[in-house]
Write a protein that holds these residues in place. Structure first.
Motif, PDB file in Angstrom:
ATOM      1  N   ASN A 375      -5.952   1.521   8.870  1.00 44.32           N
ATOM      2  CA  ASN A 375      -4.805   2.296   8.391  1.00 44.32           C
ATOM      3  C   ASN A 375      -4.356   3.334   9.403  1.00 44.32           C
ATOM      4  O   ASN A 375      -3.190   3.713   9.426  1.00 44.32           O
ATOM      5  CB  ASN A 375      -5.141   2.985   7.068  1.00 44.32           C
ATOM      6  CG  ASN A 375      -5.257   1.993   5.934  1.00 44.32           C
ATOM      7  OD1 ASN A 375      -5.092   0.796   6.147  1.00 44.32           O
ATOM      8  ND2 ASN A 375      -5.542   2.473   4.747  1.00 44.32           N
ATOM      9  N   LEU A 379      -0.398   3.332  11.252  1.00 45.80           N
ATOM     10  CA  LEU A 379       0.399   4.421  10.671  1.00 45.80           C
ATOM     11  C   LEU A 379       1.746   4.716  11.348  1.00 45.80           C
ATOM     12  O   LEU A 379       2.759   4.845  10.665  1.00 45.80           O
ATOM     13  CB  LEU A 379      -0.460   5.692  10.577  1.00 45.80           C
ATOM     14  CG  LEU A 379       0.098   6.786   9.679  1.00 45.80           C
ATOM     15  CD1 LEU A 379       0.293   6.290   8.264  1.00 45.80           C
ATOM     16  CD2 LEU A 379      -0.832   7.989   9.672  1.00 45.80           C
ATOM     17  N   PRO A 380       1.816   4.829  12.683  1.00 41.44           N
ATOM     18  CA  PRO A 380       3.118   5.217  13.242  1.00 41.44           C
ATOM     19  C   PRO A 380       4.148   4.086  13.249  1.00 41.44           C
ATOM     20  O   PRO A 380       5.308   4.339  13.533  1.00 41.44           O
ATOM     21  CB  PRO A 380       2.782   5.655  14.667  1.00 41.44           C
ATOM     22  CG  PRO A 380       1.456   5.106  14.955  1.00 41.44           C
ATOM     23  CD  PRO A 380       0.774   4.752  13.701  1.00 41.44           C
ATOM     24  N   LEU A 382       4.473   1.282  10.724  1.00 37.06           N
ATOM     25  CA  LEU A 382       4.264   0.396   9.581  1.00 37.06           C
ATOM     26  C   LEU A 382       5.430  -0.571   9.394  1.00 37.06           C
ATOM     27  O   LEU A 382       5.234  -1.690   8.913  1.00 37.06           O
ATOM     28  CB  LEU A 382       4.069   1.227   8.305  1.00 37.06           C
ATOM     29  CG  LEU A 382       2.672   1.820   8.127  1.00 37.06           C
ATOM     30  CD1 LEU A 382       2.660   2.834   6.993  1.00 37.06           C
ATOM     31  CD2 LEU A 382       1.649   0.726   7.835  1.00 37.06           C
ATOM     32  N   GLU A 383       6.629  -0.157   9.821  1.00 31.66           N
ATOM     33  CA  GLU A 383       7.785  -1.034   9.642  1.00 31.66           C
ATOM     34  C   GLU A 383       7.567  -2.380  10.332  1.00 31.66           C
ATOM     35  O   GLU A 383       8.018  -3.403   9.848  1.00 31.66           O
ATOM     36  CB  GLU A 383       9.054  -0.385  10.218  1.00 31.66           C
ATOM     37  CG  GLU A 383       9.679   0.673   9.328  1.00 31.66           C
ATOM     38  CD  GLU A 383       9.018   2.027   9.483  1.00 31.66           C
ATOM     39  OE1 GLU A 383       8.169   2.163  10.415  1.00 31.66           O
ATOM     40  OE2 GLU A 383       9.309   2.943   8.703  1.00 31.66           O
ATOM     41  N   SER A 386       5.913  -4.801   8.056  1.00 29.40           N
ATOM     42  CA  SER A 386       6.328  -4.763   6.665  1.00 29.40           C
ATOM     43  C   SER A 386       7.626  -5.526   6.473  1.00 29.40           C
ATOM     44  O   SER A 386       8.428  -5.679   7.394  1.00 29.40           O
ATOM     45  CB  SER A 386       6.542  -3.319   6.214  1.00 29.40           C
ATOM     46  OG  SER A 386       5.389  -2.574   6.434  1.00 29.40           O
ATOM     47  N   SER A 389       9.792  -2.964   3.085  1.00 30.49           N
ATOM     48  CA  SER A 389       8.843  -1.864   2.963  1.00 30.49           C
ATOM     49  C   SER A 389       7.564  -2.208   2.196  1.00 30.49           C
ATOM     50  O   SER A 389       6.839  -1.335   1.747  1.00 30.49           O
ATOM     51  CB  SER A 389       9.525  -0.593   2.435  1.00 30.49           C
ATOM     52  OG  SER A 389       9.438  -0.481   1.073  1.00 30.49           O
ATOM     53  N   VAL A 390       7.266  -3.502   2.087  1.00 31.03           N
ATOM     54  CA  VAL A 390       5.953  -3.920   1.575  1.00 31.03           C
ATOM     55  C   VAL A 390       5.102  -4.319   2.773  1.00 31.03           C
ATOM     56  O   VAL A 390       5.519  -5.134   3.603  1.00 31.03           O
ATOM     57  CB  VAL A 390       6.083  -5.115   0.611  1.00 31.03           C
ATOM     58  CG1 VAL A 390       4.710  -5.581   0.160  1.00 31.03           C
ATOM     59  CG2 VAL A 390       6.948  -4.726  -0.576  1.00 31.03           C
ATOM     60  N   ILE A 391       3.921  -3.710   2.863  1.00 31.20           N
ATOM     61  CA  ILE A 391       3.063  -3.940   4.029  1.00 31.20           C
ATOM     62  C   ILE A 391       2.378  -5.299   3.917  1.00 31.20           C
ATOM     63  O   ILE A 391       1.815  -5.633   2.877  1.00 31.20           O
ATOM     64  CB  ILE A 391       1.998  -2.832   4.133  1.00 31.20           C
ATOM     65  CG1 ILE A 391       2.672  -1.468   4.298  1.00 31.20           C
ATOM     66  CG2 ILE A 391       1.048  -3.103   5.289  1.00 31.20           C
ATOM     67  CD1 ILE A 391       1.739  -0.303   4.057  1.00 31.20           C
ATOM     68  N   ASN A 392       2.437  -6.074   4.974  1.00 31.90           N
ATOM     69  CA  ASN A 392       1.668  -7.317   5.020  1.00 31.90           C
ATOM     70  C   ASN A 392       0.259  -6.981   5.499  1.00 31.90           C
ATOM     71  O   ASN A 392       0.005  -6.818   6.680  1.00 31.90           O
ATOM     72  CB  ASN A 392       2.349  -8.291   5.986  1.00 31.90           C
ATOM     73  CG  ASN A 392       1.622  -9.623   6.040  1.00 31.90           C
ATOM     74  OD1 ASN A 392       0.470  -9.728   5.613  1.00 31.90           O
ATOM     75  ND2 ASN A 392       2.292 -10.628   6.558  1.00 31.90           N
ATOM     76  N   GLU A 393      -0.644  -6.862   4.553  1.00 29.10           N
ATOM     77  CA  GLU A 393      -1.962  -6.338   4.891  1.00 29.10           C
ATOM     78  C   GLU A 393      -2.733  -7.302   5.774  1.00 29.10           C
ATOM     79  O   GLU A 393      -3.530  -6.888   6.613  1.00 29.10           O
ATOM     80  CB  GLU A 393      -2.753  -6.021   3.623  1.00 29.10           C
ATOM     81  CG  GLU A 393      -3.697  -4.852   3.862  1.00 29.10           C
ATOM     82  CD  GLU A 393      -4.478  -4.453   2.634  1.00 29.10           C
ATOM     83  OE1 GLU A 393      -4.143  -4.927   1.533  1.00 29.10           O
ATOM     84  OE2 GLU A 393      -5.436  -3.685   2.786  1.00 29.10           O
ATOM     85  N   GLU A 396      -1.780  -6.667   9.159  1.00 32.22           N
ATOM     86  CA  GLU A 396      -2.343  -5.384   9.548  1.00 32.22           C
ATOM     87  C   GLU A 396      -3.802  -5.537   9.988  1.00 32.22           C
ATOM     88  O   GLU A 396      -4.219  -4.986  11.004  1.00 32.22           O
ATOM     89  CB  GLU A 396      -2.244  -4.422   8.360  1.00 32.22           C
ATOM     90  CG  GLU A 396      -2.497  -2.977   8.708  1.00 32.22           C
ATOM     91  CD  GLU A 396      -2.443  -2.084   7.479  1.00 32.22           C
ATOM     92  OE1 GLU A 396      -2.606  -2.583   6.348  1.00 32.22           O
ATOM     93  OE2 GLU A 396      -2.239  -0.867   7.648  1.00 32.22           O
TER      94      GLU A 396
ATOM     95  N   LYS B 259       0.434  -1.299  -1.489  1.00 33.65           N
ATOM     96  CA  LYS B 259       1.082  -2.307  -0.652  1.00 33.65           C
ATOM     97  C   LYS B 259       2.313  -1.823   0.094  1.00 33.65           C
ATOM     98  O   LYS B 259       2.818  -2.549   0.944  1.00 33.65           O
ATOM     99  CB  LYS B 259       1.525  -3.505  -1.533  1.00 33.65           C
ATOM    100  CG  LYS B 259       0.399  -4.169  -2.288  1.00 33.65           C
ATOM    101  CD  LYS B 259      -0.341  -5.137  -1.407  1.00 33.65           C
ATOM    102  CE  LYS B 259      -1.458  -5.798  -2.184  1.00 33.65           C
ATOM    103  NZ  LYS B 259      -2.377  -6.524  -1.308  1.00 33.65           N
ATOM    104  N   SER B 279       2.596  11.429  13.363  1.00 33.55           N
ATOM    105  CA  SER B 279       2.778   9.983  13.422  1.00 33.55           C
ATOM    106  C   SER B 279       4.185   9.611  12.992  1.00 33.55           C
ATOM    107  O   SER B 279       4.470   8.442  12.765  1.00 33.55           O
ATOM    108  CB  SER B 279       1.759   9.282  12.515  1.00 33.55           C
ATOM    109  OG  SER B 279       0.456   9.603  12.920  1.00 33.55           O
TER     110      SER B 279
END
Lengths: 527, 393
Positions: A375, A379-380, A382-383, A386, A389-393, A396, B259, B279
């Motif tokens: 994480n 962090l800087p 995330l876009e 994503s 705006s849903v993160i593809n874990e 990641e 998520k 950040s």
């Protein structure tokens, strides 16, 4: 009769050896942090303890000072010939063993004098005698060469002075054995020098010191003997004489030769990429005070440019003001990228424009210590991983694994909290994080502060890789040798201004100092 | 090798103890009261009551959890619950406004109250404790001003649909509520689908997955629990509307926190605000919106609570803020920020709800209930601190 003889021999030994730690073994959940470590310190000497991060230096000192109480480790501690079974730090302090930790532990809103006598108040029947507190503090400050009002509030003082207050505090406890854990890590060259001279003076006064340090220069300068630890074991104790070379110490520390301490890179320097023109910044608290004064610098593609200067020269302030105005007020000037002016009103704008800033204070400003490696890295940016705006874990995890293996981040897995990692590995996470943000200009502020030789070299290799990829790198460091070796070009800063620009060939310790001295002189006569 | 295995099992146990500790405690507490009350606790009627009684605290806990993750707190929610109830009553009973606009206006005012707090906390940088303490006094006072110290009642019937209504049975089942049973089955299918998709994605990325056997065991267990619950509701009056609302809130907020970028920003802001800001996260905006959200949740709880009481009272919602905060802490949230889960907060709220309900059935007075709840909070947090120190070393 035989007993007397035996005792006599002990007496002789005692006068020589003040501390003997025998076969110290300390385990944390089945993992040996210390494995049969032996340490002998002679009375009145400065004994250096060196080793890479995680070699067990701090653990050993924590055993000695009673942080790890008797019974939680195996082995014996003999201090002044007597066996010690400390159940708290108080026990060891009573015998004159005082440890000064890497992270300073002053209470920020108390005065210098109050801090010196914290836990040892100059009181009568529970009522503090302020006059005595002040006069005694003044005496102690004189001994450590600190010219400061005892009533000054601790957090208004610089790190160097805070360090001296810690030492004054140790003196007030009638210290016989002073342990300093990385005392110069946060100090500039000037303050470091002063501190080391102070240690030499203490030696004359008969105080024994144990000095833990990553800076081999200062170790070989002041210490009498050097004990090297590696992977929780004593490797050897060396006498510090003329024949002892730094290379020998390093070899012993890492267990192999480091052929090139500073790895080579292919220099492929391109056109001017970033340009900072007429940059002015005022102090946050006092707008009339200029912190950065008409700075003009540029960085080319694939170039590593250093910024050298003394503590307080305004290097960090310059970097942070460029990085989306994260420092300062009333900014003026331009930042150009490919000759186009950038709008940098916020940190996110700076990141979007390809600027990254690796902070000098990774614990407070660089990492979320209670969160995972994964994480922190993402962090800087995330876009990037994503959608809506849903993160593809899964993506990641893949990225975090990539950086973990590319940069050799030694963590249990990518879900381990960054707070549990060693300094060097934390720094690699911070670097990963900013490299993941895919910057064009990477500003590194003290990238190797407080990390060991092996990790340093790994960080240098990463920097070289980035330069070879064509990134522009601005590097701030208080370790001049590092700048001289790593940088293609060097700016010298003093009092918020650029006072010199030196090519790699011109740059030496002397030429850098000359720039600063010349500027100081001009200021004297001019003002 | 053997050592390794033992170590691994130990560490798995330790990690899960921390993760599922409070869920296990909840099950134990339910079991205990089920025995002590001779089976009354889990009777369909009582389960329904349990949900209705605790719904507003659980909704507050959802909002409060986000606030607590950012490392702050909101002491005003009890007063704001009363304030919203008072406004709704004023509009509906004195101005004869229809239900839908009343609910919309109430939610809007809730969000505005949140924005008021958020503004002072995020942009003027006044500690949340002080801002919301002021809000607690301010909105309690305003409630009394609006109500002139009187109770306003009753609301229109339709206002109470959310708080005390049940979903209709489109199949008109006689002994069983068929829609409820069907919903159980549909949710089970959705759940199975989501789990399977997760597994497939993980395999696609080449990650380790738990064995099929273990997964089937896990899925079966949860499917059984879902259907037992819906079966239980079906044999009474069906699923309460508020449970459906709560369900969607939990799903949505769990999704958001786990998520989405917004969720990650909230955790990062609470974990280390300075590092988050450097950040590129606009931490003051994060804080502001978290408080707006808290206001919205508070308004929702206010509507439900006033509907359930069928009255707006000057003293309504007294102490709700503390129940919501306690739910979050019992559910494993950290007081210093950065740590906590929605499910945890819900479990925390249920632990207190079951304790209240169980002790009430046993005829234990409100005095002792209060005292025991206090101890449970302390024990839960102490347990959490203990397991944390264990897993850190």
């Amino acid at each position: 009769m035989a007993t007397t003889k035996f005792l006599n021999r002990e007496v002789v030994e005692m006068s020589e050896i003040i501390l003997k730690m025998k076969n110290i073994t300390k385990e944390f959940y089945g993992i040996k942090a210390l494995d049969n470590v032996n340490l002998e310190v002679k009375k009145g000497e400065i004994h250096a303890l060196v080793g890479e991060n995680g070699a067990g230096k701090s653990t050993l000192m924590n055993v000695l000072s009673g942080v790890y109480t008797y019974g939680t480790y195996a082995g014996d501690i003999l201090y002044e010939g007597k066996e010690c079974k400390f159940t708290s730090i108080k026990d060891s302090e009573k015998l004159g063993i005082v440890i000064i930790h890497q992270e300073l532990t002053l209470s920020p809103y108390l005065s210098a004098a109050e801090n010196v006598f914290l836990g040892n108040e100059q009181a009568k029947n529970g009522i503090i005698d302020w006059e005595k507190t002040t006069t005694e503090a003044r005496k102690l400050f004189k001994k450590v060469g600190l010219d400061e009002d005892p009533d000054a509030i601790a957090n208004t003082l610089g790190v160097g002075k805070q360090q001296l207050i810690e030492i004054a505090k140790a003196l007030s406890k009638n210290v016989k054995l002073l342990i300093l854990d990385e005392p110069t890590a946060a100090l500039n060259e000037d303050d470091s020098e002063k501190l080391l001279n102070l240690l030499l003076e203490f030696k004359k006064a008969g105080i024994t010191s144990i000095l833990i340090s990553h800076k081999l220069k200062e170790v070989s300068k002041v210490s009498d003997r050097i004990t090297i630890l590696r992977d929780g074991a004593t490797i050897e104790t060396l006498n510090n004489d003329k024949n002892l070379s730094e290379d020998k110490i390093i070899k012993s520390m890492v267990g192999r030769d480091i052929v090139d301490y500073y790895p080579k890179r292919k220099h492929k320097i391109g056109d001017i990429f970033f340009e900072i023109k007429g940059w002015n910044v005022s102090d946050v608290a006092d707008e009339s005070k200029k912190i950065i004064d008409d700075v003009n610098i540029n960085v080319r593609k694939g170039e590593v440019v250093g910024i050298s200067g003394l503590m307080g020269a305004g290097r960090t302030e310059l970097a942070m003001s460029i990085f989306g105005q994260s420092f300062g007020k009333k900014l003026s000037g331009k930042v150009l990228k490919n000759n186009k002016e950038l709008k940098l009103n916020s940190i996110s704008q700076a990141i979007d424009n390809g600027i990254a800033y690796v902070t000098e204070d990774r614990k407070n400003y660089g990492l979320v210590l209670i969160d995972s490696v994964k994480n922190n890295v993402s962090l800087p940016n995330l876009e990037k991983i994503s959608k809506n705006s849903v993160i593809n874990e899964n993506e990641e995890i893949k990225i975090a694994e990539k950086y973990k293996s590319n940069f050799n981040i030694r963590s249990r897995d990518i879900l381990q909290n960054t707070g549990d990692l060693s300094g060097g590995n934390q720094q690699k996470v911070v670097l990963s994080k900013w490299i993941f943000s895919d910057p064009d200009l990477l500003i590194l502020d003290e990238p190797t502060r407080g990390i060991d030789v092996g990790a340093k070299r790994e960080i240098y290799t990463i920097i070289n890789g980035l330069a070879e990829e064509g990134k522009s790198i601005l590097m701030i460091s208080s370790e001049l040798p590092e700048l001289l070796e790593m940088c293609d070009r060097l700016y010298v800063m003093n009092k918020g201004r650029i006072v010199g620009e030196l090519s790699k060939e011109e740059a030496t310790a002397e030429s850098v100092m000359k720039c600063i001295m010349k500027d100081n002189k001009e200021a004297e006569y001019g003002g | 090798m053997v050592d390794n295995k033992v170590d691994k099992i130990n560490s798995v146990f330790k990690n899960n103890m921390r993760k599922y500790g409070m869920a296990i405690a909840l099950i134990l507490i339910i079991g205990l009261f089920q025995i002590l009350t001779d089976g009354i606790l889990l009777k369909p009627l009582n389960i329904t009551n349990l949900i209705l009684q605790n719904s507003y605290i659980l909704i507050l806990a959802v909002g409060m959890l986000l606030v607590i993750i950012t490392g702050n707190v909101d002491l005003s929610v009890g007063s704001v619950v009363a304030f919203i109830g008072a406004i709704a009553a004023k509009l509906m009973i004195e101005q004869n406004m229809p239900v839908i606009p009343v609910i919309i206006i109430s939610l809007l005012i809730g969000a505005l109250v949140g924005a008021w707090h958020g503004f002072w906390i995020a942009f003027v940088k006044i500690p949340a404790f002080i801002v919301t303490l002021s809000g607690m006094l301010l909105f309690r006072g305003l409630t009394m001003v609006i109500l002139k110290g009187q109770t306003l009642a009753p609301f229109e019937k339709s206002y109470q649909i959310l708080s005390s209504g049940f979903i209709g049975d489109i199949f008109g089942g006689q002994t069983f509520h068929i829609t409820t049973l069907l919903m159980g089955i549909v949710f089970s299918l959705i759940y199975v689908f989501v789990e399977m998709k997760n597994r497939k994605d993980k395999i696609k990325y080449g990650f380790d997955v738990i064995s099929m056997k273990l997964l089937i065991a896990k899925i079966s267990l949860i499917v059984i629990v879902i259907n037992l619950l819906t079966y239980s509701f079906a044999s009474y009056r069906g699923i309460p509307n508020v449970l459906v609302l709560l369900f969607f809130l939990v799903v949505i907020y769990t999704f958001v926190t786990n998520k989405t970028i917004a969720g990650r920003y909230i955790y990062a802001t609470g974990g280390n605000e300075k590092a988050a800001r450097l950040s590129g996260i606009k931490t003051n905006k994060v804080l502001f919106w978290v408080y707006v959200n808290m206001g919205l949740m508070t308004a929702l709880a206010g509507i439900i609570f006033s509907g359930r009481l069928n009255a707006a009272m000057p003293g309504a919602g007294n102490g709700f803020e503390l129940d919501a905060i306690a739910a979050c802490y019992i559910g494993g949230a950290s007081a210093s920020g950065g740590i906590g889960t929605i499910i945890g907060a819900i479990i925390g709220g249920l632990v207190m709800g079951v304790l209240n309900n169980g002790m009430s059935i046993l005829g234990i007075g409100i005095d002792w209930q209060q005292a025991i709840k206090g101890l449970v909070l302390l024990i839960a947090v102490a347990f959490d601190a203990y397991t944390k120190s264990k897993s850190n070393n």
